[in-house]
Design an enzyme around this catalytic site. Structure first.
Site: not given
Ligand code: F6R
Length: 620
Positions: A2, A27, A77, A103-104, A488, A492, A495, A511, A615
Protein backbone atom coordinates in the site's frame (compact mmCIF):
# COMPACT_ATOMS: atom_id res chain seq x y z
CA UNK A 1 2.37 -2.73 -1.12
CA UNK A 2 0.00 0.00 0.00
CA UNK A 3 0.93 3.66 -0.31
CA UNK A 4 0.30 6.02 2.56
CA UNK A 5 0.52 9.80 2.52
CA UNK A 6 0.04 12.45 5.15
CA UNK A 7 0.06 16.24 4.92
CA UNK A 8 -0.13 19.08 7.45
CA UNK A 9 0.31 22.70 6.37
CA UNK A 10 -1.65 25.67 5.20
CA UNK A 11 -2.50 24.66 1.64
CA UNK A 12 -5.30 22.63 0.04
CA UNK A 13 -4.73 19.29 1.75
CA UNK A 14 -7.15 17.43 -0.53
CA UNK A 15 -5.29 18.38 -3.71
CA UNK A 16 -1.87 17.73 -2.20
CA UNK A 17 -2.98 14.34 -0.89
CA UNK A 18 -4.57 13.27 -4.19
CA UNK A 19 -1.52 14.37 -6.19
CA UNK A 20 0.68 12.34 -3.86
CA UNK A 21 -1.56 9.30 -4.20
CA UNK A 22 -1.43 9.57 -7.96
CA UNK A 23 2.37 9.49 -7.92
CA UNK A 24 2.39 6.52 -5.58
CA UNK A 25 -0.46 4.49 -7.01
CA UNK A 26 2.01 1.96 -8.38
CA UNK A 27 2.45 0.64 -4.84
CA UNK A 28 -1.10 -0.70 -4.68
CA UNK A 29 -4.22 0.01 -6.61
CA UNK A 30 -7.20 -2.08 -5.64
CA UNK A 31 -8.83 0.79 -3.73
CA UNK A 32 -8.00 4.30 -2.60
CA UNK A 33 -9.19 6.78 -0.03
CA UNK A 34 -8.53 10.09 1.64
CA UNK A 35 -9.57 11.82 4.86
CA UNK A 36 -9.28 15.59 5.21
CA UNK A 37 -9.36 16.71 8.82
CA UNK A 38 -10.50 20.06 10.20
CA UNK A 39 -11.54 21.09 13.71
CA UNK A 40 -14.36 18.78 14.81
CA UNK A 41 -14.75 17.16 11.38
CA UNK A 42 -13.38 14.45 9.09
CA UNK A 43 -14.26 14.54 5.38
CA UNK A 44 -13.80 10.99 4.18
CA UNK A 45 -14.12 9.36 0.79
CA UNK A 46 -12.89 5.94 -0.32
CA UNK A 47 -13.56 3.80 -3.36
CA UNK A 48 -12.80 0.34 -4.65
CA UNK A 49 -10.62 0.18 -7.77
CA UNK A 50 -8.04 2.51 -9.16
CA UNK A 51 -7.53 6.07 -7.98
CA UNK A 52 -9.64 7.46 -10.84
CA UNK A 53 -12.73 6.00 -9.13
CA UNK A 54 -11.94 8.01 -6.01
CA UNK A 55 -11.32 11.15 -8.06
CA UNK A 56 -14.68 10.77 -9.81
CA UNK A 57 -16.41 10.26 -6.49
CA UNK A 58 -14.78 13.37 -5.00
CA UNK A 59 -15.91 15.40 -8.02
CA UNK A 60 -19.47 14.11 -7.55
CA UNK A 61 -19.44 15.11 -3.88
CA UNK A 62 -17.78 18.45 -4.75
CA UNK A 63 -14.21 19.33 -3.88
CA UNK A 64 -15.42 22.32 -1.87
CA UNK A 65 -16.72 19.85 0.72
CA UNK A 66 -13.20 18.77 1.66
CA UNK A 67 -11.94 21.90 3.33
CA UNK A 68 -9.03 21.42 5.69
CA UNK A 69 -5.26 21.62 5.74
CA UNK A 70 -4.47 18.17 7.13
CA UNK A 71 -5.05 14.92 5.31
CA UNK A 72 -4.15 11.25 5.25
CA UNK A 73 -4.51 9.13 2.13
CA UNK A 74 -4.02 5.56 1.03
CA UNK A 75 -3.94 3.32 -2.00
CA UNK A 76 -4.43 -0.31 -1.10
CA UNK A 77 -3.11 -3.72 -2.04
CA UNK A 78 -5.42 -6.01 -0.12
CA UNK A 79 -4.10 -8.42 2.50
CA UNK A 80 -7.03 -8.85 4.92
CA UNK A 81 -10.44 -8.46 3.33
CA UNK A 82 -11.45 -8.10 -0.30
CA UNK A 83 -10.88 -4.90 -2.19
CA UNK A 84 -14.15 -3.00 -1.72
CA UNK A 85 -15.31 0.41 -0.51
CA UNK A 86 -15.68 -0.69 3.11
CA UNK A 87 -12.28 -2.32 3.38
CA UNK A 88 -10.60 0.66 1.71
CA UNK A 89 -8.69 3.07 3.96
CA UNK A 90 -8.90 5.45 5.82
CA UNK A 91 -10.78 3.76 8.64
CA UNK A 92 -12.79 5.80 11.13
CA UNK A 93 -13.21 5.13 14.84
CA UNK A 94 -16.58 4.19 16.34
CA UNK A 95 -17.09 7.76 17.62
CA UNK A 96 -16.29 9.28 14.21
CA UNK A 97 -13.42 11.37 15.62
CA UNK A 98 -10.28 9.48 14.60
CA UNK A 99 -9.09 8.38 11.16
CA UNK A 100 -6.19 6.09 10.36
CA UNK A 101 -4.43 4.58 7.35
CA UNK A 102 -2.25 1.49 7.57
CA UNK A 103 0.28 -0.36 5.46
CA UNK A 104 1.43 -3.86 6.43
CA UNK A 105 -0.12 -6.56 8.56
CA UNK A 106 -1.22 -6.28 12.18
CA UNK A 107 -0.57 -9.83 13.30
CA UNK A 108 -2.41 -9.64 16.62
CA UNK A 109 -5.50 -8.06 15.07
CA UNK A 110 -7.78 -10.97 16.02
CA UNK A 111 -7.01 -10.48 19.73
CA UNK A 112 -7.39 -6.72 19.44
CA UNK A 113 -10.60 -7.09 17.48
CA UNK A 114 -12.09 -9.39 20.14
CA UNK A 115 -11.11 -6.90 22.85
CA UNK A 116 -12.78 -4.02 20.97
CA UNK A 117 -15.92 -6.06 20.24
CA UNK A 118 -16.16 -7.03 23.91
CA UNK A 119 -16.75 -3.33 24.60
CA UNK A 120 -19.80 -3.36 22.35
CA UNK A 121 -18.05 -1.69 19.41
CA UNK A 122 -18.95 -3.06 16.00
CA UNK A 123 -16.18 -3.30 13.40
CA UNK A 124 -17.45 -2.57 9.93
CA UNK A 125 -14.65 -3.87 7.70
CA UNK A 126 -12.88 -7.21 7.28
CA UNK A 127 -9.47 -5.59 7.63
CA UNK A 128 -6.80 -5.96 10.28
CA UNK A 129 -6.29 -2.19 10.06
CA UNK A 130 -9.59 -0.95 11.44
CA UNK A 131 -8.64 -1.94 15.00
CA UNK A 132 -6.09 0.88 15.08
CA UNK A 133 -8.81 3.52 14.66
CA UNK A 134 -10.93 2.14 17.49
CA UNK A 135 -7.96 1.61 19.79
CA UNK A 136 -6.97 5.23 19.25
CA UNK A 137 -10.46 6.46 20.15
CA UNK A 138 -10.57 4.21 23.23
CA UNK A 139 -7.16 5.42 24.41
CA UNK A 140 -8.13 9.06 23.80
CA UNK A 141 -11.54 8.82 25.45
CA UNK A 142 -10.54 7.08 28.67
CA UNK A 143 -7.65 5.79 30.75
CA UNK A 144 -4.08 6.98 31.21
CA UNK A 145 -3.79 8.88 27.92
CA UNK A 146 -7.27 10.46 28.01
CA UNK A 147 -7.43 13.70 26.04
CA UNK A 148 -3.83 13.39 24.82
CA UNK A 149 -3.82 12.54 21.10
CA UNK A 150 -0.07 12.01 20.74
CA UNK A 151 0.23 9.80 23.82
CA UNK A 152 -2.87 7.84 22.76
CA UNK A 153 -1.44 7.15 19.32
CA UNK A 154 1.90 6.04 20.79
CA UNK A 155 0.09 3.72 23.19
CA UNK A 156 -1.71 2.10 20.25
CA UNK A 157 1.53 1.64 18.32
CA UNK A 158 3.10 -0.06 21.32
CA UNK A 159 0.31 -2.64 21.29
CA UNK A 160 0.54 -3.61 17.64
CA UNK A 161 2.42 -6.71 16.49
CA UNK A 162 3.57 -7.48 12.97
CA UNK A 163 4.81 -5.13 10.28
CA UNK A 164 3.06 -1.82 9.97
CA UNK A 165 3.08 1.85 9.19
CA UNK A 166 0.07 3.62 10.69
CA UNK A 167 -0.94 7.28 10.38
CA UNK A 168 -3.33 8.65 13.01
CA UNK A 169 -5.44 11.82 12.96
CA UNK A 170 -8.05 13.15 15.38
CA UNK A 171 -10.61 15.95 15.02
CA UNK A 172 -9.49 17.41 18.36
CA UNK A 173 -5.91 17.86 17.04
CA UNK A 174 -6.51 18.77 13.41
CA UNK A 175 -3.09 20.39 12.95
CA UNK A 176 -1.06 17.22 13.39
CA UNK A 177 -0.53 13.64 12.35
CA UNK A 178 1.09 10.95 14.44
CA UNK A 179 2.65 8.09 12.51
CA UNK A 180 4.68 5.05 13.49
CA UNK A 181 6.48 2.24 11.74
CA UNK A 182 7.80 -1.25 12.26
CA UNK A 183 9.45 -3.04 9.30
CA UNK A 184 7.49 -1.12 6.66
CA UNK A 185 8.50 2.21 5.17
CA UNK A 186 7.74 5.71 6.44
CA UNK A 187 9.61 8.80 5.30
CA UNK A 188 9.03 12.33 6.60
CA UNK A 189 9.15 15.22 4.12
CA UNK A 190 10.25 18.50 5.69
CA UNK A 191 8.77 21.53 3.95
CA UNK A 192 8.47 25.23 4.58
CA UNK A 193 5.43 25.71 6.83
CA UNK A 194 4.25 22.23 5.90
CA UNK A 195 5.36 18.67 6.56
CA UNK A 196 4.62 15.35 4.95
CA UNK A 197 4.65 11.64 5.50
CA UNK A 198 4.94 9.10 2.72
CA UNK A 199 5.69 5.46 2.04
CA UNK A 200 8.38 6.86 -0.17
CA UNK A 201 9.62 10.25 -1.25
CA UNK A 202 7.32 10.33 -4.30
CA UNK A 203 4.65 11.45 -1.80
CA UNK A 204 6.20 14.92 -1.51
CA UNK A 205 8.87 15.19 -4.19
CA UNK A 206 6.96 18.09 -5.83
CA UNK A 207 7.13 20.19 -2.63
CA UNK A 208 10.38 19.39 -0.84
CA UNK A 209 13.65 17.55 -1.28
CA UNK A 210 14.41 17.41 2.43
CA UNK A 211 13.50 14.13 4.00
CA UNK A 212 14.03 12.24 7.23
CA UNK A 213 14.22 8.52 7.67
CA UNK A 214 12.72 6.93 10.77
CA UNK A 215 14.30 4.01 12.59
CA UNK A 216 12.61 0.76 13.49
CA UNK A 217 9.79 1.11 16.07
CA UNK A 218 9.85 4.88 15.78
CA UNK A 219 6.97 7.32 15.60
CA UNK A 220 6.79 10.88 14.37
CA UNK A 221 4.49 13.78 15.13
CA UNK A 222 4.21 16.31 12.33
CA UNK A 223 2.67 19.77 12.53
CA UNK A 224 3.07 22.56 9.92
CA UNK A 225 6.07 23.94 11.83
CA UNK A 226 7.94 20.92 13.14
CA UNK A 227 8.46 17.21 13.34
CA UNK A 228 9.39 15.26 16.46
CA UNK A 229 10.48 11.63 16.54
CA UNK A 230 9.88 9.22 19.42
CA UNK A 231 10.18 5.56 20.23
CA UNK A 232 6.89 3.87 21.04
CA UNK A 233 7.49 4.50 24.75
CA UNK A 234 7.51 8.27 24.15
CA UNK A 235 11.27 8.92 24.46
CA UNK A 236 12.46 11.50 21.94
CA UNK A 237 14.95 10.02 19.42
CA UNK A 238 16.83 11.24 16.33
CA UNK A 239 15.88 10.62 12.72
CA UNK A 240 18.28 10.44 9.79
CA UNK A 241 17.91 13.49 7.49
CA UNK A 242 18.80 13.16 3.81
CA UNK A 243 18.36 15.10 0.59
CA UNK A 244 16.43 13.53 -2.26
CA UNK A 245 18.57 13.31 -5.37
CA UNK A 246 15.88 12.86 -8.00
CA UNK A 247 13.16 15.21 -9.08
CA UNK A 248 9.52 15.19 -10.04
CA UNK A 249 10.31 14.86 -13.72
CA UNK A 250 12.05 11.55 -13.04
CA UNK A 251 8.79 10.26 -11.62
CA UNK A 252 6.68 11.37 -14.58
CA UNK A 253 6.14 9.78 -17.95
CA UNK A 254 8.11 12.20 -20.07
CA UNK A 255 5.98 11.74 -23.18
CA UNK A 256 5.93 7.93 -23.09
CA UNK A 257 2.57 6.17 -22.99
CA UNK A 258 3.55 4.26 -19.85
CA UNK A 259 6.15 4.39 -17.10
CA UNK A 260 7.30 0.95 -18.14
CA UNK A 261 8.13 2.12 -21.67
CA UNK A 262 9.89 5.16 -20.30
CA UNK A 263 11.86 2.98 -17.93
CA UNK A 264 12.88 0.57 -20.70
CA UNK A 265 14.35 3.56 -22.55
CA UNK A 266 16.13 4.72 -19.40
CA UNK A 267 18.16 1.51 -19.28
CA UNK A 268 21.34 2.91 -20.84
CA UNK A 269 21.45 5.51 -18.07
CA UNK A 270 20.43 3.01 -15.38
CA UNK A 271 23.37 0.73 -16.22
CA UNK A 272 25.79 3.63 -16.74
CA UNK A 273 24.87 5.25 -13.40
CA UNK A 274 25.00 1.94 -11.57
CA UNK A 275 28.54 1.28 -12.76
CA UNK A 276 29.72 4.85 -12.23
CA UNK A 277 32.23 5.30 -9.43
CA UNK A 278 32.76 1.59 -8.85
CA UNK A 279 36.07 1.27 -10.65
CA UNK A 280 38.39 3.96 -9.43
CA UNK A 281 42.16 4.01 -10.00
CA UNK A 282 42.08 0.41 -11.10
CA UNK A 283 40.14 -0.79 -8.06
CA UNK A 284 36.57 -1.99 -7.60
CA UNK A 285 34.74 -0.11 -4.83
CA UNK A 286 31.34 -0.70 -3.27
CA UNK A 287 29.18 2.11 -1.75
CA UNK A 288 28.61 1.64 1.95
CA UNK A 289 31.34 -0.83 2.73
CA UNK A 290 31.27 -2.18 6.23
CA UNK A 291 33.01 -5.34 4.99
CA UNK A 292 36.79 -5.29 4.72
CA UNK A 293 38.83 -7.03 2.05
CA UNK A 294 39.80 -9.47 4.78
CA UNK A 295 36.08 -10.23 5.36
CA UNK A 296 35.65 -10.86 1.65
CA UNK A 297 38.70 -13.13 1.62
CA UNK A 298 37.18 -15.26 4.37
CA UNK A 299 34.03 -15.97 2.36
CA UNK A 300 33.64 -19.69 1.71
CA UNK A 301 30.18 -19.61 0.23
CA UNK A 302 27.84 -17.04 -1.29
CA UNK A 303 24.05 -17.11 -1.13
CA UNK A 304 22.04 -14.74 -3.29
CA UNK A 305 18.52 -14.18 -1.92
CA UNK A 306 15.87 -12.23 -3.81
CA UNK A 307 12.37 -12.47 -5.28
CA UNK A 308 10.91 -12.36 -8.79
CA UNK A 309 13.01 -10.42 -11.28
CA UNK A 310 15.63 -9.69 -8.62
CA UNK A 311 15.92 -13.46 -8.18
CA UNK A 312 16.60 -13.82 -11.90
CA UNK A 313 19.36 -11.24 -11.58
CA UNK A 314 20.76 -13.46 -8.82
CA UNK A 315 20.69 -16.50 -11.11
CA UNK A 316 22.95 -14.55 -13.44
CA UNK A 317 25.22 -13.57 -10.55
CA UNK A 318 25.81 -17.25 -9.85
CA UNK A 319 27.30 -17.81 -13.31
CA UNK A 320 29.53 -14.75 -13.04
CA UNK A 321 30.69 -15.09 -9.42
CA UNK A 322 31.47 -18.80 -9.63
CA UNK A 323 33.41 -18.22 -12.84
CA UNK A 324 35.35 -15.20 -11.59
CA UNK A 325 35.79 -16.02 -7.91
CA UNK A 326 35.69 -19.83 -7.76
CA UNK A 327 33.51 -19.90 -4.63
CA UNK A 328 30.24 -21.84 -4.56
CA UNK A 329 27.19 -19.62 -5.05
CA UNK A 330 23.66 -20.69 -4.20
CA UNK A 331 20.72 -18.65 -5.35
CA UNK A 332 17.55 -18.94 -3.37
CA UNK A 333 14.04 -17.52 -3.55
CA UNK A 334 13.97 -15.32 -0.44
CA UNK A 335 10.59 -16.62 0.74
CA UNK A 336 12.02 -20.15 1.06
CA UNK A 337 15.41 -19.27 2.47
CA UNK A 338 14.90 -19.05 6.19
CA UNK A 339 12.33 -21.83 6.43
CA UNK A 340 14.76 -24.31 4.88
CA UNK A 341 17.29 -23.82 7.66
CA UNK A 342 20.21 -23.11 5.31
CA UNK A 343 23.75 -23.74 6.54
CA UNK A 344 25.11 -20.28 7.32
CA UNK A 345 28.09 -19.07 9.31
CA UNK A 346 30.57 -16.22 9.54
CA UNK A 347 32.23 -17.38 6.33
CA UNK A 348 28.97 -17.08 4.37
CA UNK A 349 28.24 -13.96 2.37
CA UNK A 350 24.55 -13.39 1.69
CA UNK A 351 23.83 -11.01 -1.18
CA UNK A 352 20.29 -9.62 -0.86
CA UNK A 353 19.03 -8.11 -4.11
CA UNK A 354 16.00 -5.81 -3.99
CA UNK A 355 14.84 -2.85 -6.04
CA UNK A 356 12.60 -1.48 -3.30
CA UNK A 357 14.67 -2.53 -0.31
CA UNK A 358 11.35 -3.26 1.36
CA UNK A 359 10.39 -6.73 0.13
CA UNK A 360 9.37 -8.56 3.29
CA UNK A 361 10.60 -11.98 2.15
CA UNK A 362 14.04 -10.62 1.35
CA UNK A 363 14.18 -8.56 4.53
CA UNK A 364 13.37 -11.60 6.64
CA UNK A 365 16.01 -13.60 4.77
CA UNK A 366 18.53 -10.86 5.63
CA UNK A 367 17.53 -10.96 9.28
CA UNK A 368 17.78 -14.74 9.38
CA UNK A 369 21.22 -14.65 7.75
CA UNK A 370 22.45 -12.08 10.26
CA UNK A 371 21.05 -14.03 13.18
CA UNK A 372 23.15 -16.99 12.02
CA UNK A 373 26.29 -14.86 11.89
CA UNK A 374 26.50 -14.52 8.09
CA UNK A 375 27.61 -11.25 6.50
CA UNK A 376 25.06 -9.52 4.33
CA UNK A 377 25.64 -7.32 1.33
CA UNK A 378 22.59 -5.55 -0.13
CA UNK A 379 22.14 -4.64 -3.79
CA UNK A 380 19.37 -2.09 -3.68
CA UNK A 381 17.79 0.75 -5.68
CA UNK A 382 16.21 2.66 -2.80
CA UNK A 383 18.28 4.84 -0.56
CA UNK A 384 17.46 4.57 3.11
CA UNK A 385 15.21 1.53 2.79
CA UNK A 386 15.21 -1.25 5.32
CA UNK A 387 17.26 -3.95 3.58
CA UNK A 388 20.40 -1.82 3.07
CA UNK A 389 19.95 -0.41 6.53
CA UNK A 390 20.15 -3.84 8.09
CA UNK A 391 23.00 -5.09 5.87
CA UNK A 392 26.76 -4.97 6.44
CA UNK A 393 27.55 -3.48 3.04
CA UNK A 394 25.54 -1.91 0.24
CA UNK A 395 25.89 -1.46 -3.45
CA UNK A 396 23.21 0.88 -4.72
CA UNK A 397 21.82 0.42 -8.22
CA UNK A 398 21.28 3.91 -9.55
CA UNK A 399 18.35 3.12 -11.81
CA UNK A 400 16.28 6.03 -10.47
CA UNK A 401 12.67 5.63 -9.40
CA UNK A 402 10.99 2.64 -11.01
CA UNK A 403 7.24 3.22 -11.15
CA UNK A 404 6.07 0.54 -13.60
CA UNK A 405 5.24 -2.47 -11.47
CA UNK A 406 7.06 -4.85 -13.78
CA UNK A 407 10.76 -4.39 -13.21
CA UNK A 408 12.83 -3.39 -16.26
CA UNK A 409 15.59 -0.86 -15.68
CA UNK A 410 16.03 -1.95 -12.07
CA UNK A 411 16.57 -5.53 -13.27
CA UNK A 412 19.29 -4.54 -15.72
CA UNK A 413 20.90 -2.39 -13.06
CA UNK A 414 20.76 -5.32 -10.61
CA UNK A 415 22.58 -7.57 -13.07
CA UNK A 416 25.28 -4.92 -13.54
CA UNK A 417 25.57 -4.38 -9.78
CA UNK A 418 25.75 -8.11 -9.05
CA UNK A 419 28.64 -8.31 -11.48
CA UNK A 420 30.38 -5.48 -9.62
CA UNK A 421 29.98 -7.53 -6.42
CA UNK A 422 31.55 -10.50 -8.23
CA UNK A 423 34.47 -8.35 -9.34
CA UNK A 424 34.92 -6.91 -5.82
CA UNK A 425 35.17 -10.47 -4.51
CA UNK A 426 37.56 -11.47 -7.29
CA UNK A 427 39.73 -8.47 -6.48
CA UNK A 428 39.82 -9.11 -2.72
CA UNK A 429 40.59 -12.81 -3.19
CA UNK A 430 43.00 -12.36 -6.08
CA UNK A 431 41.15 -14.76 -8.38
CA UNK A 432 41.40 -12.24 -11.22
CA UNK A 433 44.35 -10.03 -12.04
CA UNK A 434 43.62 -6.31 -12.00
CA UNK A 435 44.02 -6.06 -15.78
CA UNK A 436 41.44 -8.84 -16.19
CA UNK A 437 39.05 -6.96 -13.92
CA UNK A 438 39.71 -3.78 -15.92
CA UNK A 439 38.86 -5.62 -19.17
CA UNK A 440 35.56 -6.85 -17.77
CA UNK A 441 34.80 -3.38 -16.45
CA UNK A 442 35.55 -1.89 -19.87
CA UNK A 443 33.07 -4.28 -21.36
CA UNK A 444 30.42 -3.37 -18.80
CA UNK A 445 31.04 0.31 -19.43
CA UNK A 446 30.53 -0.22 -23.16
CA UNK A 447 27.04 -1.56 -22.48
CA UNK A 448 24.99 1.68 -22.44
CA UNK A 449 25.79 2.26 -26.11
CA UNK A 450 24.89 -1.33 -26.98
CA UNK A 451 21.67 -1.02 -24.99
CA UNK A 452 20.80 2.07 -27.10
CA UNK A 453 21.34 -0.04 -30.20
CA UNK A 454 19.18 -2.86 -28.82
CA UNK A 455 16.36 -0.38 -28.17
CA UNK A 456 16.20 0.12 -31.95
CA UNK A 457 14.41 -3.26 -32.10
CA UNK A 458 11.28 -1.45 -30.91
CA UNK A 459 9.38 -1.28 -34.20
CA UNK A 460 10.31 -4.81 -35.26
CA UNK A 461 8.94 -6.19 -31.99
CA UNK A 462 5.79 -4.10 -32.21
CA UNK A 463 5.11 -5.58 -35.66
CA UNK A 464 5.96 -9.06 -34.49
CA UNK A 465 3.57 -8.81 -31.52
CA UNK A 466 0.88 -7.53 -33.83
CA UNK A 467 1.37 -10.50 -36.11
CA UNK A 468 1.27 -12.96 -33.21
CA UNK A 469 -1.86 -11.31 -31.79
CA UNK A 470 -3.49 -12.42 -28.55
CA UNK A 471 -1.49 -15.61 -27.98
CA UNK A 472 -2.57 -17.91 -25.15
CA UNK A 473 0.75 -19.38 -24.16
CA UNK A 474 4.42 -18.90 -24.91
CA UNK A 475 7.62 -20.70 -24.02
CA UNK A 476 11.08 -19.23 -23.46
CA UNK A 477 14.29 -21.22 -23.81
CA UNK A 478 17.89 -20.41 -22.98
CA UNK A 479 21.13 -22.08 -22.03
CA UNK A 480 23.72 -20.96 -19.48
CA UNK A 481 23.12 -17.22 -18.83
CA UNK A 482 20.36 -17.35 -21.45
CA UNK A 483 18.32 -19.49 -19.06
CA UNK A 484 17.71 -16.73 -16.43
CA UNK A 485 16.91 -14.39 -19.32
CA UNK A 486 14.30 -16.89 -20.55
CA UNK A 487 12.80 -17.02 -17.03
CA UNK A 488 12.74 -13.22 -16.85
CA UNK A 489 11.07 -12.98 -20.28
CA UNK A 490 8.40 -15.47 -19.20
CA UNK A 491 7.79 -13.64 -15.91
CA UNK A 492 7.35 -10.31 -17.73
CA UNK A 493 4.83 -11.87 -20.10
CA UNK A 494 2.86 -13.56 -17.32
CA UNK A 495 2.54 -10.42 -15.26
CA UNK A 496 1.72 -8.08 -18.14
CA UNK A 497 -0.32 -10.18 -20.59
CA UNK A 498 -1.92 -12.53 -18.04
CA UNK A 499 -1.11 -15.55 -20.16
CA UNK A 500 0.73 -18.73 -19.42
CA UNK A 501 4.44 -18.44 -20.10
CA UNK A 502 7.31 -20.59 -18.94
CA UNK A 503 11.09 -20.26 -19.06
CA UNK A 504 13.14 -23.44 -19.48
CA UNK A 505 16.78 -24.41 -19.67
CA UNK A 506 16.88 -25.49 -23.31
CA UNK A 507 18.60 -28.77 -22.40
CA UNK A 508 15.63 -29.70 -20.22
CA UNK A 509 13.29 -29.52 -23.16
CA UNK A 510 13.44 -33.15 -24.10
CA UNK A 511 12.91 -34.18 -20.47
CA UNK A 512 9.29 -33.08 -20.58
CA UNK A 513 8.43 -29.60 -21.82
CA UNK A 514 8.83 -30.59 -25.47
CA UNK A 515 5.41 -32.26 -25.10
CA UNK A 516 3.96 -28.74 -24.95
CA UNK A 517 5.15 -27.85 -28.44
CA UNK A 518 2.36 -27.77 -30.99
CA UNK A 519 1.70 -26.08 -34.30
CA UNK A 520 2.24 -22.31 -34.21
CA UNK A 521 3.19 -22.18 -30.51
CA UNK A 522 5.44 -19.12 -30.18
CA UNK A 523 8.75 -20.07 -28.57
CA UNK A 524 11.38 -17.48 -27.73
CA UNK A 525 14.95 -18.76 -27.83
CA UNK A 526 17.83 -16.79 -26.33
CA UNK A 527 20.97 -17.76 -28.24
CA UNK A 528 24.45 -17.36 -26.73
CA UNK A 529 27.23 -15.74 -28.70
CA UNK A 530 28.79 -18.14 -31.24
CA UNK A 531 32.20 -16.72 -30.28
CA UNK A 532 32.30 -16.92 -26.47
CA UNK A 533 31.08 -20.48 -25.83
CA UNK A 534 30.67 -22.15 -29.25
CA UNK A 535 29.62 -25.40 -27.61
CA UNK A 536 26.56 -23.74 -26.06
CA UNK A 537 25.74 -22.12 -29.33
CA UNK A 538 25.74 -25.29 -31.38
CA UNK A 539 23.61 -27.07 -28.74
CA UNK A 540 20.95 -24.40 -28.82
CA UNK A 541 20.88 -24.38 -32.61
CA UNK A 542 19.95 -28.08 -32.37
CA UNK A 543 17.23 -27.21 -29.82
CA UNK A 544 15.76 -24.64 -32.19
CA UNK A 545 15.64 -27.24 -34.94
CA UNK A 546 13.91 -29.72 -32.62
CA UNK A 547 11.10 -27.33 -31.78
CA UNK A 548 10.75 -26.07 -35.35
CA UNK A 549 10.36 -29.66 -36.49
CA UNK A 550 7.37 -29.93 -34.14
CA UNK A 551 5.60 -26.89 -35.50
CA UNK A 552 6.74 -24.11 -33.11
CA UNK A 553 7.03 -20.55 -34.33
CA UNK A 554 10.52 -19.51 -33.27
CA UNK A 555 11.39 -16.02 -32.07
CA UNK A 556 15.15 -16.03 -31.87
CA UNK A 557 17.21 -13.47 -29.95
CA UNK A 558 20.77 -13.76 -31.26
CA UNK A 559 23.92 -11.79 -31.79
CA UNK A 560 24.07 -9.70 -34.97
CA UNK A 561 25.89 -11.68 -37.65
CA UNK A 562 24.97 -15.09 -36.21
CA UNK A 563 24.03 -16.62 -39.56
CA UNK A 564 23.76 -20.17 -38.18
CA UNK A 565 20.41 -19.44 -36.52
CA UNK A 566 18.85 -17.48 -39.37
CA UNK A 567 17.41 -20.48 -41.28
CA UNK A 568 15.58 -21.68 -38.16
CA UNK A 569 14.13 -18.38 -36.98
CA UNK A 570 10.60 -17.35 -37.89
CA UNK A 571 11.52 -14.02 -36.34
CA UNK A 572 15.12 -12.99 -35.72
CA UNK A 573 15.86 -10.25 -33.19
CA UNK A 574 19.49 -9.21 -33.47
CA UNK A 575 21.40 -7.70 -30.56
CA UNK A 576 24.93 -6.24 -30.57
CA UNK A 577 27.93 -8.50 -30.05
CA UNK A 578 29.26 -8.78 -26.53
CA UNK A 579 30.83 -11.40 -24.28
CA UNK A 580 28.94 -14.39 -22.91
CA UNK A 581 28.40 -13.23 -19.32
CA UNK A 582 27.43 -9.71 -20.31
CA UNK A 583 24.96 -10.69 -23.04
CA UNK A 584 21.91 -10.97 -20.69
CA UNK A 585 21.99 -7.20 -20.18
CA UNK A 586 21.16 -6.92 -23.87
CA UNK A 587 19.10 -10.04 -24.56
CA UNK A 588 16.55 -9.19 -21.85
CA UNK A 589 15.52 -5.97 -23.60
CA UNK A 590 13.63 -7.45 -26.59
CA UNK A 591 11.72 -9.66 -24.16
CA UNK A 592 10.61 -6.59 -22.17
CA UNK A 593 9.24 -4.99 -25.33
CA UNK A 594 7.63 -8.25 -26.38
CA UNK A 595 5.82 -8.65 -23.06
CA UNK A 596 4.50 -5.08 -23.18
CA UNK A 597 3.33 -5.40 -26.78
CA UNK A 598 1.72 -8.82 -26.39
CA UNK A 599 -0.01 -7.54 -23.26
CA UNK A 600 -1.66 -4.88 -25.38
CA UNK A 601 -2.60 -7.47 -28.02
CA UNK A 602 -4.21 -9.43 -25.19
CA UNK A 603 -6.20 -6.39 -24.12
CA UNK A 604 -4.17 -5.12 -21.16
CA UNK A 605 -3.41 -1.52 -21.94
CA UNK A 606 -2.44 -0.55 -18.41
CA UNK A 607 0.93 -2.26 -18.38
CA UNK A 608 2.13 -0.10 -15.51
CA UNK A 609 -0.31 -1.63 -13.10
CA UNK A 610 -0.91 -5.30 -13.83
CA UNK A 611 -3.78 -6.84 -11.92
CA UNK A 612 -3.19 -8.32 -8.44
CA UNK A 613 0.36 -6.98 -8.22
CA UNK A 614 2.04 -4.23 -6.26
CA UNK A 615 5.43 -2.62 -6.61
CA UNK A 616 6.71 -3.22 -3.11
CA UNK A 617 5.65 -6.46 -1.49
CA UNK A 618 5.93 -5.63 2.18
CA UNK A 619 4.08 -8.70 3.43
CA UNK A 620 5.38 -12.28 3.48
C1 F6R B 1 8.66 -8.47 -11.65
C2 F6R B 1 8.91 -7.71 -10.44
C3 F6R B 1 8.95 -8.46 -9.16
C4 F6R B 1 10.05 -7.92 -8.23
C5 F6R B 1 10.01 -8.64 -6.87
C6 F6R B 1 11.12 -8.18 -5.96
O1 F6R B 1 8.62 -7.65 -12.77
O2 F6R B 1 9.05 -6.52 -10.44
O3 F6R B 1 9.11 -9.83 -9.37
O4 F6R B 1 11.29 -8.11 -8.86
O5 F6R B 1 8.77 -8.40 -6.27
O6 F6R B 1 11.01 -6.82 -5.67
P1 F6R B 1 12.23 -6.01 -5.05
O7 F6R B 1 13.32 -6.01 -6.07
O8 F6R B 1 11.69 -4.66 -4.76
O9 F6R B 1 12.66 -6.76 -3.82
Amino acid sequence: MCAIVGYVGNADALQIGLDALERMEYRGYDSAGIAVVEPGKIHLEKKEGKLTNLLERIDEVGRENFSGTTCIGHTRWATHGRPNDTNAHPHISFDGKAAIVHNGIIENFATLRAEIESQGIELVSETDSEVAAHLLALAYNEGATKGDFEASALSVLARLEGAFTVLFTHVDAPDRIVAGRRSTPLIVGVGDGENFIGSDVAAFIDRTKNAVELGQDNAVVITPEEYRIYDFQGNEVEGKPFTIDWDLEAAQKDGFDSFMMKEIYEQPAAVRDTLAGHFVDGRVVLDEQRLSDEDLRQVEKVFVVACGSAYHSGLLAKYAIEHWVRVPVEIEVASEFRYRDPVLDRQTLVVAVSQSGETADTLEAVRHAKSQGARVLAVCNTNGSQIPRESDAVLYTHAGPEIGVASTKAFLAQVAANYVVGLALAQARGTKYSDEIATIFDELEALPEKIEKTLELRQQILDLAHELGAVRTMLFLGRHVGYPVACEGALKLKELAYIHAEGFAAGELKHGPIALIEDDLPVVVVVPSPHGRPVLHSKIVSNIQEIRARGAKTIVVAEAGDEAVRPFANYLLEIPQTSTLVQPILSTIPLQFLAADIARECGNDDIDKPRNLAKSVTVE
